[in-house]
Design a protein around this motif. Structure first.
Motif, mmCIF file in Angstrom:
data_model
loop_
_atom_site.group_PDB
_atom_site.id
_atom_site.type_symbol
_atom_site.label_atom_id
_atom_site.label_comp_id
_atom_site.label_asym_id
_atom_site.label_seq_id
_atom_site.Cartn_x
_atom_site.Cartn_y
_atom_site.Cartn_z
ATOM 1 N N THR A 99 0.833 -1.203 0.000
ATOM 2 C CA THR A 99 0.000 0.000 0.000
ATOM 3 C C THR A 99 0.867 1.253 0.000
ATOM 4 O O THR A 99 0.601 2.215 -0.724
ATOM 5 N N GLN B 241 -7.133 1.133 -0.347
ATOM 6 C CA GLN B 241 -7.441 -0.061 0.466
ATOM 7 C C GLN B 241 -8.540 0.270 1.465
ATOM 8 O O GLN B 241 -9.414 -0.526 1.743
ATOM 9 N N ASP C 25 -6.216 -1.471 -4.769
ATOM 10 C CA ASP C 25 -5.541 -2.021 -3.591
ATOM 11 C C ASP C 25 -6.467 -3.010 -2.898
ATOM 12 O O ASP C 25 -7.422 -2.618 -2.243
ATOM 13 N N GLU C 26 -6.208 -4.274 -3.089
ATOM 14 C CA GLU C 26 -7.023 -5.363 -2.529
ATOM 15 C C GLU C 26 -8.513 -5.219 -2.856
ATOM 16 O O GLU C 26 -9.360 -5.207 -1.959
HETATM 17 MG MG LIG Z 1 -2.092 -2.690 2.025
#
Ligand SMILES: [Mg+2]
Ligand SMILES: Nc1ncnc2c1ncn2[C@@H]1O[C@H](COP(=O)(O)OP(=O)(O)OP(=O)(O)O)[C@@H](O)[C@H]1O
Lengths: 363, 254
Positions: B47, B87, B158-159
């Motif tokens: 991240t 995220q 992000d994810e």
């Molecule tokens: Mg992360």
């Protein structure tokens, strides 16, 4: 995508979003509209009583004359007839008396009486009200007797009129509405935008920080002014709130509201930066709003406060907003006439934004 | 990938949080129009790396170029050509999805039809819903919709599939592939290796702020096998995830 980035468009998009959000937020609507309206309605119905002017009658003044009699009949003026000169002087200085009056019989015929009035700079607002009452009264007395006397009273813009409770209460409630929207609203929104990473997502777009602040400000000012207008209109049509110069007065009040809300938003920015969690916002905000709510003449004239408290009242920005509002609405003052009040609010504004720049947090 | 023009280039990227060295000299390139995966354990620095490229965080040292623009000097120009899913992010309170997309259109300075954006992520039915009323998968899809508003050259995810059910994940893979097929470069992080294997053209493994491997998933698997690796247990022809998909169907779940 080759056209240059438009900061105005971004600012307005934010203003629109924020405005929508505010109108859907129960707390904003309650603080800006519901609370002030409830007080206005309550006091509007109690009504009538109005403010009292404290006027001392000079020792040795003639008491059996139509002027004193007429003054007593107005119901607005509380005459104190048996005070000592020393006491009177002291209380005039403090503003506990709004004026000193003495009536002399004219030994040379007409006019039958001379009325001498001494106002005090400690109580200019009430002095002005008294002035208008006296003008009105003199005019009436002179015409009733059918013997127009040569009078020294010049025509002023102030004409005698009944000062209703609503005329005092409404500007105070308006000021309080602006104070709470400015402080609570601003503090909550910036804290929550920061805490919930809304601002972080904004920063991933080309928007400038200044656009974020400006967009929020436009929305909040717009909402507060609509609220103010709503309160004024209800007050005027339902409870006879005095708007001396009609629309012009309303516009002047809105200008004052704008200055007020901008200053109060400064406090909100500071609170949003100081707050460590959402639950600390209300107590910190209350530290700012409550003393002003109580001490700035929202419900009572600050002249009614103990003398030691009055300097504190006279240090608070809301006092000057309330004061300016009442002058504009009831006395028909224009913005230039209340420049002193505006100036003091602006000083507060400069001070609080200087603090806000230091304490405000973006993330 | 036949087209090997590099669109992101990161060299010797270092990020310290006080004493802590979160990123320690990362270098990699992302090619135009590929799906690039950043993989690695929690706290590896994925991240952090993404947010430096997205111009949301300052780096300690190193150089980062995005489509030839330097993050130090051209942050604003970079923001205009990238789409970012964080995220963790929130959206403006009290607004519905259409109003939120309107807001983002203004923030990016573009004209879009919110309903068309919602159609891309199959959320037309939720047009009048508030963000916080959405399910986890719907939230992720909405976030992706906001990254597409400015027709970006690169999107960072992000994810995006964390917390989603198996078919929601697969449907999101389709969406991400579609975004790439429309000419956009995608940089993604994930903890699901099946996802990385299926979706990513190349992946980088990050551990403790360093890249420990970078290649196509195929090549990395081949390398491992070549080193003599064998799975301990014979794999069955299907696994529990296949059962799940088979039982519950492939539709978007609302
Ligand atoms: Mg992360
Ligand atoms: N703002 C910060 N201040 C201090 N340390 C931080 C900060 N942000 C991240 N870190 C630390 O830097 C390291 C890398 O964090 P990062 O969020 O980049 O990891 P990640 O690879 O994305 O992990 P995950 O898979 O859990 O999302 C972690 O050890 C984290 O604690």
């Amino acid at each position: 995508m080759s056209q240059p980035y438009n900061h105005t468009k971004a600012t307005l998009a934010l203003a629109k979003a924020s405005f929508r959000s505010i109108t859907r937020s129960p707390s904003a609507v309650i603080f800006t509209l519901a609370f002030p309206l409830i007080f206005i309605i309550v006091f509007g119905f109690i009504g009538g009583g109005g403010m009292k002017l404290d006027v001392a009658v000079a020792p040795g003044s003639d008491l059996q004359n139509p002027v004193i009699a007429a003054l007593e009949k107005t119901g607005v003026i509380r005459l104190t007839k048996n005070d000592t000169q020393e006491n009177i002087d002291k209380n005039l200085e403090k503003g506990a008396y709004d004026a000193l009056i003495s009536v002399e019989k004219n030994p040379n015929g007409l006019p039958a009486y001379f009325t001498n009035v001494k106002y005090t700079s400690a109580s200019l607002t009430n002095g002005n009200v008294l002035k208008s009452v006296l003008n009105d009264l003199t005019h009436q007395l002179n015409t009733v007797n059918q013997k127009p006397t040569v009078t020294e009273i010049r025509a002023t813009t102030i004409t005698g009129r009944l000062h209703r409770t609503i005329d005092f209460i409404l500007p105070g409630q308006l000021g309080f509405s602006l104070l709470s929207t400015g402080v609570f609203g601003t503090a909550f929104i910036f804290f929550s935008l920061r805490q919930n990473l809304v601002i972080k997502r904004f920063f991933a777009t080309p928007v400038r920080r200044s656009s974020i602040v400006l967009g929020e400000a436009i929305a909040r000012i717009g909402f507060a002014l609509l609220g103010a207008l709503f309160i004024i209109i209800i007050g005027h049509f339902a409870f006879n709130f005095t708007l001396i110069n009609g629309v012009v007065t309303v516009l002047n009040m809105l200008v004052l509201s704008t200055i007020g809300i901008i200053v109060f938003m400064g406090f909100g920015f500071v609170v949003s930066g100081l707050a460590k969690s959402e639950s600390t916002i209300p107590p910190i905000s209350n530290i700012i709003t409550l003393p002003q709510f109580l001490l700035s003449g929202t419900f009572f004239s600050i002249n009614a406060f103990p003398v030691w408290l009055q300097p504190i009242s006279r240090a608070l920005p809301l006092t000057y907003l309330n004061d300016a509002m009442r002058k504009v609405a009831f006395e028909g003052a224009n913005l230039w006439d209340v420049k002193q009040q505006i100036l003091i609010m602006l000083f507060w504004g400069i001070g609080i934004y200087a603090v806000a720049v230091k304490t405000f947090k973006w993330e | 990938m036949t087209n090997k023009r590099s669109i992101i280039s990161v060299s010797n990227l270092v990020k310290h949080y006080g004493e802590f060295k979160a990123v320690q000299g990362l270098s990699f390139e992302v090619y135009e129009n590929e799906i690039f995966g950043l993989l690695g354990p929690n706290g590896a620095g994925k991240t952090t790396t993404l947010e430096i490229i997205e111009t949301l965080r300052d780096k300690t040292s190193g150089e980062v170029l995005v489509d030839g623009l330097n993050v130090d000097t051209d942050a604003n120009a970079i923001k205009q050509i990238i789409g970012v899913q964080l995220q963790a992010a929130g959206y403006y309170p009290n607004l519905n999805l259409v109003e939120l997309l309107d807001l983002f259109a203004g923030l990016y300075g573009v004209n879009v039809t919110p309903m068309e954006m919602l159609a891309k992520v199959n959320l037309q039915d939720k047009a009048k819903a508030k963000y916080k009323e959405l399910s986890g998968g719907q939230k992720q899809r909405f976030s992706i919709a906001t990254t597409l508003i400015n027709s970006p050259k690169i999107v960072f995810l992000d994810e995006p599939t964390t917390g989603l059910d198996p078919q929601a994940r697969r449907n999101l893979w389709d969406l991400i592939s579609e975004i790439r097929n429309n000419g956009t470069t995608v940089v993604i992080t994930t903890h699901y290796m099946d996802e990385a294997e299926q979706l990513c053209d190349r992946v980088a493994f990050v551990e403790a702020g360093k890249i420990i491997a970078l290649d196509t998933p195929d090549q990395l698997i081949d390398n491992l096998i070549a080193s003599g690796f064998e799975r301990k247990k014979e794999v069955k022809a299907a696994n529990l995830e296949d059962v799940f998909i088979n039982l519950t169907g492939k539709e978007w779940r609302e």
